[in-house]
Enzyme design. Sequence first.
Site, PDB file in Angstrom:
ATOM      1  N   ASN A  34      42.662  40.828  48.365  1.00 17.96           N
ATOM      2  CA  ASN A  34      43.942  41.219  47.762  1.00 17.96           C
ATOM      3  C   ASN A  34      43.829  42.676  47.302  1.00 17.96           C
ATOM      4  OD1 ASN A  34      46.259  41.545  46.235  1.00 17.96           O
ATOM      5  ND2 ASN A  34      45.599  40.200  44.566  1.00 17.96           N
ATOM      6  N   TRP A  35      44.465  43.550  48.055  1.00 19.14           N
ATOM      7  CA  TRP A  35      44.327  44.988  47.763  1.00 19.14           C
ATOM      8  C   TRP A  35      45.231  45.449  46.622  1.00 19.14           C
ATOM      9  CZ3 TRP A  35      44.177  47.358  53.435  1.00 19.14           C
ATOM     10  CH2 TRP A  35      43.036  46.850  54.076  1.00 19.14           C
ATOM     11  N   LYS A  36      46.102  44.573  46.174  1.00 15.76           N
ATOM     12  CA  LYS A  36      47.034  44.898  45.085  1.00 15.76           C
ATOM     13  C   LYS A  36      47.779  46.209  45.397  1.00 15.76           C
ATOM     14  CE  LYS A  36      43.953  42.461  42.017  1.00 15.76           C
ATOM     15  NZ  LYS A  36      43.594  42.109  40.659  1.00 15.76           N
TER      16      LYS A  36
ATOM     17  N   HIS B  47      50.368  34.827  41.727  1.00 17.88           N
ATOM     18  CA  HIS B  47      49.207  35.554  41.202  1.00 17.88           C
ATOM     19  C   HIS B  47      49.405  35.757  39.700  1.00 17.88           C
ATOM     20  CE1 HIS B  47      46.292  38.711  40.420  1.00 17.88           C
ATOM     21  NE2 HIS B  47      45.691  38.345  41.537  1.00 17.88           N
TER      22      HIS B  47
ATOM     23  N   GLU C 123      48.928  38.183  37.834  1.00 12.95           N
ATOM     24  CA  GLU C 123      49.581  39.455  37.469  1.00 12.95           C
ATOM     25  C   GLU C 123      51.103  39.322  37.597  1.00 12.95           C
ATOM     26  OE1 GLU C 123      47.251  41.999  40.019  1.00 12.95           O
ATOM     27  OE2 GLU C 123      45.498  41.613  38.751  1.00 12.95           O
TER      28      GLU C 123
ATOM     29  N   GLU D 266      42.001  31.023  39.963  1.00 15.21           N
ATOM     30  CA  GLU D 266      41.673  32.352  39.458  1.00 15.21           C
ATOM     31  C   GLU D 266      41.783  32.365  37.928  1.00 15.21           C
ATOM     32  OE1 GLU D 266      42.069  35.566  42.590  1.00 15.21           O
ATOM     33  OE2 GLU D 266      44.039  35.398  41.676  1.00 15.21           O
TER      34      GLU D 266
ATOM     35  N   GLY E 142      39.501  41.104  37.475  1.00 12.37           N
ATOM     36  CA  GLY E 142      39.397  42.544  37.232  1.00 12.37           C
ATOM     37  C   GLY E 142      38.609  42.896  35.982  1.00 12.37           C
TER      38      GLY E 142
ATOM     39  N   SER F 274      36.543  38.534  39.885  1.00 10.62           N
ATOM     40  CA  SER F 274      35.329  39.357  39.883  1.00 10.62           C
ATOM     41  C   SER F 274      34.256  38.849  40.849  1.00 10.62           C
ATOM     42  CB  SER F 274      34.762  39.469  38.464  1.00 10.62           C
ATOM     43  OG  SER F 274      35.709  40.115  37.619  1.00 10.62           O
TER      44      SER F 274
ATOM     45  N   GLY G 221      39.685  40.813  44.678  1.00 12.64           N
ATOM     46  CA  GLY G 221      40.463  42.002  44.377  1.00 12.64           C
ATOM     47  C   GLY G 221      39.608  43.246  44.561  1.00 12.64           C
ATOM     48  N   GLY G 222      39.045  43.720  43.457  1.00 10.55           N
ATOM     49  CA  GLY G 222      38.300  44.983  43.447  1.00 10.55           C
ATOM     50  C   GLY G 222      37.304  45.142  44.593  1.00 10.55           C
TER      51      GLY G 222
HETATM   52  C1  PEP Z   1      42.553  39.004  42.145  1.00  8.88           C
HETATM   53  O1  PEP Z   1      43.319  39.842  41.679  1.00  8.88           O
HETATM   54  O2  PEP Z   1      43.005  38.087  42.824  1.00  8.88           O
HETATM   55  C2  PEP Z   1      41.128  39.139  41.845  1.00  8.88           C
HETATM   56  C3  PEP Z   1      40.384  38.095  42.017  1.00  8.88           C
HETATM   57  O3  PEP Z   1      40.707  40.374  41.405  1.00  8.88           O
HETATM   58  P1  PEP Z   1      39.185  40.808  41.116  1.00  8.88           P
HETATM   59  O4  PEP Z   1      38.346  40.319  42.248  1.00  8.88           O
HETATM   60  O5  PEP Z   1      39.218  42.275  41.015  1.00  8.88           O
HETATM   61  O6  PEP Z   1      38.788  40.128  39.832  1.00  8.88           O
END
Ligand code: PEP
Length: 247
Positions: free
Chosen positions: A9-11, A93, A95, A165, A171, A210, A231-232
Amino acid sequence: MRTTLIAGNWKMNGSLKSVIELVESIVAGEVKNAQLAIFPPAVYLMKVGGMLDGSEIALGAQNVCDQASGAYTGEIAASMLKECGCQYVIVGHSERRALYQESDKLVAGRFAMAQNTGIMPVLCVGETLQERESGDTKAVVSRQLDAVIDSQGIEAIAHCVIAYEPVWAIGTGKVATPEQAQVVHQYLRDKLAALNAEVAEQVQILYGGSMNSSNAGELLSQPDIDGGLIGGASLKAADFISIGQSV
Ligand code: PEP
Protein backbone atom coordinates in the site's frame (compact mmCIF):
# COMPACT_ATOMS: atom_id res chain seq x y z
CA MET A 1 -4.32 -24.61 0.65
CA ARG A 2 -4.20 -20.81 0.89
CA THR A 3 -1.58 -18.97 -1.12
CA THR A 4 0.37 -16.04 0.32
CA LEU A 5 -0.37 -12.49 -0.75
CA ILE A 6 2.15 -9.71 -0.23
CA ALA A 7 0.42 -6.39 -0.86
CA GLY A 8 2.13 -3.00 -0.99
CA ASN A 9 0.00 0.00 0.00
CA TRP A 10 1.89 3.02 -1.29
CA LYS A 11 -0.60 5.46 0.25
CA MET A 12 -0.13 9.09 -0.95
CA ASN A 13 3.58 8.77 -1.67
CA GLY A 14 5.77 9.23 -4.72
CA SER A 15 5.81 11.07 -8.01
CA LEU A 16 5.38 9.86 -11.57
CA LYS A 17 9.15 9.39 -11.80
CA SER A 18 9.56 7.52 -8.51
CA VAL A 19 6.50 5.36 -9.16
CA ILE A 20 7.90 4.27 -12.54
CA GLU A 21 11.25 3.44 -10.96
CA LEU A 22 9.63 1.51 -8.14
CA VAL A 23 7.46 -0.55 -10.49
CA GLU A 24 10.46 -1.33 -12.73
CA SER A 25 12.49 -2.55 -9.76
CA ILE A 26 9.65 -4.64 -8.32
CA VAL A 27 8.95 -6.26 -11.70
CA ALA A 28 12.64 -7.15 -11.96
CA GLY A 29 12.63 -8.86 -8.54
CA GLU A 30 12.20 -12.60 -8.13
CA VAL A 31 9.52 -13.85 -5.77
CA LYS A 32 8.56 -17.50 -6.12
CA ASN A 33 6.27 -18.40 -3.23
CA ALA A 34 3.94 -15.44 -2.96
CA GLN A 35 1.56 -13.40 -5.08
CA LEU A 36 2.60 -9.75 -5.11
CA ALA A 37 0.14 -6.88 -5.45
CA ILE A 38 0.83 -3.14 -5.49
CA PHE A 39 -1.55 -0.32 -4.60
CA PRO A 40 -0.27 2.96 -6.06
CA PRO A 41 -2.07 6.32 -5.73
CA ALA A 42 -5.10 6.38 -8.03
CA VAL A 43 -3.70 8.84 -10.56
CA TYR A 44 -0.92 6.38 -11.40
CA LEU A 45 -3.11 3.27 -11.75
CA MET A 46 -3.45 3.44 -15.52
CA LYS A 47 0.28 3.93 -16.00
CA VAL A 48 1.24 1.19 -13.54
CA GLY A 49 -1.39 -1.16 -14.97
CA GLY A 50 0.30 -0.83 -18.35
CA MET A 51 3.72 -1.47 -16.85
CA LEU A 52 2.45 -4.64 -15.13
CA ASP A 53 1.10 -6.14 -18.37
CA GLY A 54 2.74 -9.52 -18.82
CA SER A 55 3.96 -9.69 -15.23
CA GLU A 56 2.44 -11.79 -12.44
CA ILE A 57 2.12 -8.78 -10.15
CA ALA A 58 -1.44 -7.70 -9.43
CA LEU A 59 -2.70 -4.14 -9.33
CA GLY A 60 -4.87 -2.67 -6.60
CA ALA A 61 -6.44 0.65 -5.67
CA GLN A 62 -6.56 2.26 -2.24
CA ASN A 63 -10.29 3.00 -2.13
CA VAL A 64 -13.49 2.81 -4.18
CA CYS A 65 -16.82 4.63 -4.18
CA ASP A 66 -19.88 2.88 -2.77
CA GLN A 67 -21.95 4.25 -5.69
CA ALA A 68 -21.78 3.14 -9.31
CA SER A 69 -21.51 6.61 -10.93
CA GLY A 70 -22.80 10.16 -10.75
CA ALA A 71 -22.39 13.28 -8.64
CA TYR A 72 -19.78 12.06 -6.13
CA THR A 73 -16.97 14.58 -6.56
CA GLY A 74 -13.57 13.18 -5.73
CA GLU A 75 -14.68 9.56 -5.65
CA ILE A 76 -13.65 6.80 -8.07
CA ALA A 77 -16.07 4.17 -9.38
CA ALA A 78 -15.29 0.47 -9.26
CA SER A 79 -15.92 0.27 -13.02
CA MET A 80 -13.15 2.86 -13.54
CA LEU A 81 -10.74 0.87 -11.38
CA LYS A 82 -11.61 -2.20 -13.41
CA GLU A 83 -10.75 -0.29 -16.62
CA CYS A 84 -7.34 0.51 -15.12
CA GLY A 85 -6.74 -3.20 -14.59
CA CYS A 86 -7.30 -3.35 -10.83
CA GLN A 87 -7.84 -6.80 -9.37
CA TYR A 88 -7.92 -5.61 -5.76
CA VAL A 89 -9.09 -2.58 -3.81
CA ILE A 90 -8.49 -1.71 -0.17
CA VAL A 91 -11.62 -0.81 1.80
CA GLY A 92 -11.83 0.39 5.39
CA HIS A 93 -8.17 1.22 5.88
CA SER A 94 -7.79 2.68 9.38
CA GLU A 95 -6.55 5.97 7.89
CA ARG A 96 -9.82 6.26 5.98
CA ARG A 97 -11.86 5.28 9.03
CA ALA A 98 -10.03 7.72 11.34
CA LEU A 99 -9.16 10.70 9.12
CA TYR A 100 -12.20 10.66 6.85
CA GLN A 101 -14.78 9.25 9.29
CA GLU A 102 -15.63 6.25 7.13
CA SER A 103 -18.23 4.23 9.00
CA ASP A 104 -18.60 0.45 9.03
CA LYS A 105 -21.73 0.93 6.89
CA LEU A 106 -19.90 2.99 4.27
CA VAL A 107 -17.05 0.49 4.20
CA ALA A 108 -19.58 -2.30 3.62
CA GLY A 109 -21.01 -0.26 0.71
CA ARG A 110 -17.56 0.18 -0.82
CA PHE A 111 -16.91 -3.54 -0.34
CA ALA A 112 -20.16 -4.43 -2.11
CA MET A 113 -19.50 -2.14 -5.05
CA ALA A 114 -16.01 -3.59 -5.56
CA GLN A 115 -17.17 -7.16 -5.36
CA ASN A 116 -20.17 -6.62 -7.64
CA THR A 117 -17.76 -5.20 -10.22
CA GLY A 118 -15.42 -8.18 -10.02
CA ILE A 119 -12.72 -6.54 -7.94
CA MET A 120 -11.48 -8.31 -4.82
CA PRO A 121 -11.94 -6.10 -1.76
CA VAL A 122 -9.14 -6.09 0.83
CA LEU A 123 -11.18 -5.40 3.97
CA CYS A 124 -9.10 -3.82 6.74
CA VAL A 125 -10.03 -4.35 10.36
CA GLY A 126 -8.10 -3.46 13.49
CA GLU A 127 -8.22 -1.92 16.93
CA THR A 128 -6.67 1.26 18.30
CA LEU A 129 -4.22 1.12 21.21
CA GLN A 130 -6.92 2.30 23.58
CA GLU A 131 -9.28 -0.41 22.40
CA ARG A 132 -6.56 -3.04 22.85
CA GLU A 133 -5.74 -1.81 26.31
CA SER A 134 -9.42 -1.91 27.27
CA GLY A 135 -9.59 -5.53 26.12
CA ASP A 136 -11.83 -4.71 23.17
CA THR A 137 -9.70 -6.02 20.29
CA LYS A 138 -11.94 -8.95 19.42
CA ALA A 139 -15.14 -6.92 19.79
CA VAL A 140 -13.82 -4.22 17.43
CA VAL A 141 -12.61 -6.51 14.65
CA SER A 142 -15.76 -8.55 15.03
CA ARG A 143 -17.98 -5.48 14.62
CA GLN A 144 -16.02 -4.33 11.55
CA LEU A 145 -16.31 -7.76 9.93
CA ASP A 146 -19.97 -8.18 10.88
CA ALA A 147 -20.88 -4.95 9.08
CA VAL A 148 -19.88 -6.65 5.82
CA ILE A 149 -21.28 -10.10 6.65
CA ASP A 150 -24.61 -8.60 7.70
CA SER A 151 -25.02 -6.69 4.45
CA GLN A 152 -23.36 -9.05 1.98
CA GLY A 153 -23.71 -12.49 3.56
CA ILE A 154 -21.00 -14.89 4.67
CA GLU A 155 -20.47 -16.20 1.12
CA ALA A 156 -19.14 -12.77 0.11
CA ILE A 157 -16.18 -13.35 2.42
CA ALA A 158 -15.04 -16.17 0.13
CA HIS A 159 -14.31 -13.52 -2.50
CA CYS A 160 -12.36 -11.01 -0.47
CA VAL A 161 -9.13 -10.67 1.45
CA ILE A 162 -9.19 -9.63 5.11
CA ALA A 163 -6.32 -7.55 6.51
CA TYR A 164 -5.90 -7.43 10.26
CA GLU A 165 -4.13 -4.13 10.89
CA PRO A 166 -3.80 -3.08 14.53
CA VAL A 167 -3.94 0.72 14.31
CA TRP A 168 -1.19 1.10 16.92
CA ALA A 169 1.19 -0.83 14.66
CA ILE A 170 0.58 1.13 11.45
CA GLY A 171 3.45 3.38 10.49
CA THR A 172 4.74 3.35 14.07
CA GLY A 173 7.50 0.76 13.86
CA LYS A 174 5.66 -1.07 16.69
CA VAL A 175 4.90 -4.42 15.15
CA ALA A 176 2.50 -6.91 16.76
CA THR A 177 4.35 -9.99 17.93
CA PRO A 178 3.65 -13.06 15.79
CA GLU A 179 1.71 -14.49 18.75
CA GLN A 180 -0.41 -11.33 19.20
CA ALA A 181 -1.23 -11.30 15.50
CA GLN A 182 -1.95 -15.04 15.35
CA VAL A 183 -4.44 -14.78 18.24
CA VAL A 184 -6.53 -12.24 16.31
CA HIS A 185 -6.16 -14.02 12.97
CA GLN A 186 -7.31 -17.27 14.53
CA TYR A 187 -10.18 -15.49 16.23
CA LEU A 188 -11.32 -14.07 12.88
CA ARG A 189 -11.05 -17.45 11.18
CA ASP A 190 -12.91 -19.24 14.00
CA LYS A 191 -15.63 -16.60 13.86
CA LEU A 192 -16.04 -17.20 10.12
CA ALA A 193 -15.89 -20.98 10.59
CA ALA A 194 -18.89 -20.81 12.92
CA LEU A 195 -20.85 -19.46 9.94
CA ASN A 196 -19.25 -21.36 7.07
CA ALA A 197 -16.24 -23.65 7.50
CA GLU A 198 -15.36 -23.64 3.82
CA VAL A 199 -15.26 -19.85 3.60
CA ALA A 200 -13.12 -19.67 6.74
CA GLU A 201 -10.63 -22.18 5.35
CA GLN A 202 -10.42 -20.40 2.02
CA VAL A 203 -10.15 -16.69 2.91
CA GLN A 204 -6.71 -15.09 3.06
CA ILE A 205 -6.13 -13.06 6.23
CA LEU A 206 -3.18 -10.68 5.91
CA TYR A 207 -1.33 -8.97 8.73
CA GLY A 208 -0.49 -5.26 8.40
CA GLY A 209 1.41 -2.96 10.73
CA SER A 210 5.11 -2.19 10.43
CA MET A 211 5.87 -5.44 8.64
CA ASN A 212 9.37 -5.35 7.18
CA SER A 213 12.03 -7.66 5.83
CA SER A 214 13.31 -8.44 9.35
CA ASN A 215 10.04 -9.42 10.99
CA ALA A 216 8.10 -10.80 7.99
CA GLY A 217 9.44 -14.36 8.13
CA GLU A 218 8.22 -15.01 11.66
CA LEU A 219 4.86 -13.31 11.15
CA LEU A 220 4.23 -15.18 7.89
CA SER A 221 5.06 -18.53 9.49
CA GLN A 222 2.00 -18.30 11.77
CA PRO A 223 -0.72 -20.74 10.68
CA ASP A 224 -3.44 -18.12 10.17
CA ILE A 225 -1.33 -15.34 8.65
CA ASP A 226 -1.63 -15.62 4.88
CA GLY A 227 0.37 -12.62 3.84
CA GLY A 228 1.02 -8.99 4.57
CA LEU A 229 -0.38 -5.57 3.80
CA ILE A 230 2.70 -3.41 3.85
CA GLY A 231 2.94 0.36 3.92
CA GLY A 232 6.34 1.94 4.54
CA ALA A 233 8.45 -1.08 3.58
CA SER A 234 6.63 -1.42 0.25
CA LEU A 235 8.09 1.87 -0.96
CA LYS A 236 11.55 0.35 -1.33
CA ALA A 237 11.63 -2.35 -3.98
CA ALA A 238 14.43 -4.31 -2.25
CA ASP A 239 12.51 -4.43 1.05
CA PHE A 240 9.23 -5.36 -0.61
CA ILE A 241 10.85 -8.12 -2.66
CA SER A 242 12.71 -9.36 0.37
CA ILE A 243 9.40 -9.68 2.28
CA GLY A 244 8.06 -11.69 -0.66
CA GLN A 245 11.14 -13.90 -0.56
CA SER A 246 10.74 -14.59 3.15
CA VAL A 247 7.68 -16.76 2.44
C1 PEP B 1 -0.70 0.12 6.15
O1 PEP B 1 -0.87 1.33 6.06
O2 PEP B 1 -1.54 -0.65 5.68
C2 PEP B 1 0.50 -0.35 6.85
C3 PEP B 1 0.50 -1.58 7.26
O3 PEP B 1 1.52 0.56 7.00
P1 PEP B 1 2.97 0.26 7.62
O4 PEP B 1 3.47 -1.01 7.03
O5 PEP B 1 3.79 1.43 7.25
O6 PEP B 1 2.77 0.12 9.11
